[in-house]
Design a protein around this motif. Structure first.
Motif, PDB file in Angstrom:
ATOM      1  N   PHE A 153      10.630  51.049 -11.551  1.00 29.30           N
ATOM      2  CA  PHE A 153       9.426  51.206 -12.347  1.00 29.30           C
ATOM      3  C   PHE A 153       9.126  49.908 -13.156  1.00 29.30           C
ATOM      4  O   PHE A 153      10.019  49.109 -13.270  1.00 29.30           O
ATOM      5  CB  PHE A 153       9.667  52.302 -13.588  1.00 29.30           C
ATOM      6  CG  PHE A 153      10.114  53.609 -13.200  1.00 29.30           C
ATOM      7  CD1 PHE A 153       9.092  54.555 -12.501  1.00 29.30           C
ATOM      8  CD2 PHE A 153      11.468  54.078 -12.855  1.00 29.30           C
ATOM      9  CE1 PHE A 153       9.314  55.914 -12.106  1.00 29.30           C
ATOM     10  CE2 PHE A 153      11.683  55.211 -12.313  1.00 29.30           C
ATOM     11  CZ  PHE A 153      10.827  56.296 -12.027  1.00 29.30           C
ATOM     12  N   SER A 166       6.508  48.154 -16.373  1.00 33.64           N
ATOM     13  CA  SER A 166       5.534  48.243 -17.371  1.00 33.64           C
ATOM     14  C   SER A 166       5.148  46.843 -17.852  1.00 33.64           C
ATOM     15  O   SER A 166       5.874  45.838 -17.771  1.00 33.64           O
ATOM     16  CB  SER A 166       6.332  48.908 -18.651  1.00 33.64           C
ATOM     17  OG  SER A 166       5.668  48.783 -19.788  1.00 33.64           O
ATOM     18  N   LYS A 182       9.682  59.733 -15.745  1.00 31.54           N
ATOM     19  CA  LYS A 182       8.419  60.133 -15.527  1.00 31.54           C
ATOM     20  C   LYS A 182       7.790  61.060 -16.402  1.00 31.54           C
ATOM     21  O   LYS A 182       6.623  61.067 -16.873  1.00 31.54           O
ATOM     22  CB  LYS A 182       8.581  60.723 -14.080  1.00 31.54           C
ATOM     23  CG  LYS A 182       8.325  59.772 -12.842  1.00 31.54           C
ATOM     24  CD  LYS A 182       8.610  60.611 -11.408  1.00 31.54           C
ATOM     25  CE  LYS A 182       8.908  59.484 -10.492  1.00 31.54           C
ATOM     26  NZ  LYS A 182       9.001  60.388  -9.314  1.00 31.54           N
ATOM     27  N   THR A 184       3.749  58.073 -14.883  1.00 33.01           N
ATOM     28  CA  THR A 184       3.642  56.970 -13.879  1.00 33.01           C
ATOM     29  C   THR A 184       2.261  56.776 -13.219  1.00 33.01           C
ATOM     30  O   THR A 184       1.711  58.058 -13.164  1.00 33.01           O
ATOM     31  CB  THR A 184       4.596  57.203 -12.906  1.00 33.01           C
ATOM     32  OG1 THR A 184       4.471  58.377 -12.118  1.00 33.01           O
ATOM     33  CG2 THR A 184       6.101  57.193 -13.614  1.00 33.01           C
ATOM     34  N   THR A 185       2.156  55.680 -12.410  1.00 35.21           N
ATOM     35  CA  THR A 185       1.005  55.624 -11.552  1.00 35.21           C
ATOM     36  C   THR A 185       1.096  56.317 -10.444  1.00 35.21           C
ATOM     37  O   THR A 185       2.350  56.559 -10.040  1.00 35.21           O
ATOM     38  CB  THR A 185       0.726  54.121 -11.210  1.00 35.21           C
ATOM     39  OG1 THR A 185       2.166  53.602 -10.719  1.00 35.21           O
ATOM     40  CG2 THR A 185       0.390  53.149 -12.485  1.00 35.21           C
ATOM     41  N   ALA A 218       2.930  53.944  -5.558  1.00 30.73           N
ATOM     42  CA  ALA A 218       4.024  52.897  -5.611  1.00 30.73           C
ATOM     43  C   ALA A 218       3.369  51.726  -4.956  1.00 30.73           C
ATOM     44  O   ALA A 218       2.350  51.716  -4.086  1.00 30.73           O
ATOM     45  CB  ALA A 218       4.990  53.239  -4.985  1.00 30.73           C
ATOM     46  N   THR A 270       7.532  50.292  -6.265  1.00 23.76           N
ATOM     47  CA  THR A 270       7.623  50.409  -7.877  1.00 23.76           C
ATOM     48  C   THR A 270       6.515  50.939  -8.208  1.00 23.76           C
ATOM     49  O   THR A 270       5.291  50.845  -7.965  1.00 23.76           O
ATOM     50  CB  THR A 270       7.533  48.885  -8.092  1.00 23.76           C
ATOM     51  OG1 THR A 270       8.473  47.974  -7.484  1.00 23.76           O
ATOM     52  CG2 THR A 270       7.487  48.690  -9.836  1.00 23.76           C
ATOM     53  N   PHE A 271       6.513  51.749  -9.275  1.00 21.62           N
ATOM     54  CA  PHE A 271       5.952  52.698  -9.957  1.00 21.62           C
ATOM     55  C   PHE A 271       5.636  52.053 -11.338  1.00 21.62           C
ATOM     56  O   PHE A 271       6.579  51.745 -12.194  1.00 21.62           O
ATOM     57  CB  PHE A 271       6.307  54.428 -10.022  1.00 21.62           C
ATOM     58  CG  PHE A 271       6.276  54.923  -8.769  1.00 21.62           C
ATOM     59  CD1 PHE A 271       5.342  55.633  -8.249  1.00 21.62           C
ATOM     60  CD2 PHE A 271       7.381  54.934  -7.931  1.00 21.62           C
ATOM     61  CE1 PHE A 271       5.266  56.420  -7.257  1.00 21.62           C
ATOM     62  CE2 PHE A 271       7.575  55.645  -6.884  1.00 21.62           C
ATOM     63  CZ  PHE A 271       6.346  56.235  -6.418  1.00 21.62           C
ATOM     64  N   ILE A 327       4.829  52.644 -15.291  1.00 23.94           N
ATOM     65  CA  ILE A 327       4.942  53.599 -16.328  1.00 23.94           C
ATOM     66  C   ILE A 327       3.861  53.403 -17.302  1.00 23.94           C
ATOM     67  O   ILE A 327       3.584  52.188 -17.490  1.00 23.94           O
ATOM     68  CB  ILE A 327       6.444  53.585 -16.594  1.00 23.94           C
ATOM     69  CG1 ILE A 327       6.605  52.365 -17.357  1.00 23.94           C
ATOM     70  CG2 ILE A 327       7.358  54.288 -15.760  1.00 23.94           C
ATOM     71  CD1 ILE A 327       7.814  52.483 -17.980  1.00 23.94           C
ATOM     72  N   ASN A 328       3.724  54.425 -18.100  1.00 22.99           N
ATOM     73  CA  ASN A 328       2.643  54.221 -19.172  1.00 22.99           C
ATOM     74  C   ASN A 328       3.366  53.934 -20.357  1.00 22.99           C
ATOM     75  O   ASN A 328       3.327  54.557 -21.479  1.00 22.99           O
ATOM     76  CB  ASN A 328       1.681  55.690 -19.024  1.00 22.99           C
ATOM     77  CG  ASN A 328       1.131  55.943 -17.909  1.00 22.99           C
ATOM     78  OD1 ASN A 328       0.420  54.783 -17.372  1.00 22.99           O
ATOM     79  ND2 ASN A 328       1.239  56.970 -17.705  1.00 22.99           N
TER      80      ASN A 328
END
Length: 121
Positions: A19, A21, A82, A87-88, A91, A100-101, A103-104
């Motif tokens: 992930f 950010s 998650k 997450t978006t 990926a 890679t996701f 994250i918010n």
């Protein structure tokens, strides 16, 4: 488990969830301490504190320009991230991983996360 060195972690875990950010590298001026005089961590440092308290398997995180990456070896830990941050949906390939996701977690989430970890903000 504790945070692992990125290179050692990647060598040991060929299957992992990664992930990313986007956060600032430092705190705004005047926000170095909480109301109880505890030193506040950077946005990345705060996320690492949260990860130490909430992840159970092997994981690693790495600060980079403009944010950070975190990679987890356990499906359960990926679910924890998650569920907590969202997450978006798609990926993307990054230097850290082929999948890679996002994250918010951003600078605007800092205060809420800090309060949840016991900082007096």
């Amino acid at each position: 488990m504790a945070k692992k060195n990125w290179n050692d972690y990647v060598a040991a875990h060929t299957v992992r969830a990664t992930f990313m950010s986007s956060v600032s590298a430092s705190l705004p001026d005047g926000m170095q301490f909480d109301n109880n005089k505890k030193k506040l961590p950077t946005p990345y440092g705060l996320f690492v504190e949260w990860a130490n308290a909430n992840l159970t398997g092997d994981w690693s995180a790495m600060k980079v320009t403009g944010g950070f990456y975190i990679s987890v070896s356990e499906k359960q830990d990926a679910g924890v991230i998650k569920n907590k941050f969202g997450t978006t949906p798609q990926a993307k390939k990054t230097p850290a991983s082929d999948k890679t996701f996002g994250i918010n977690y951003s600078d605007s989430n800092y205060s809420a996360l800090a309060k949840s970890l016991g900082y007096a903000i």
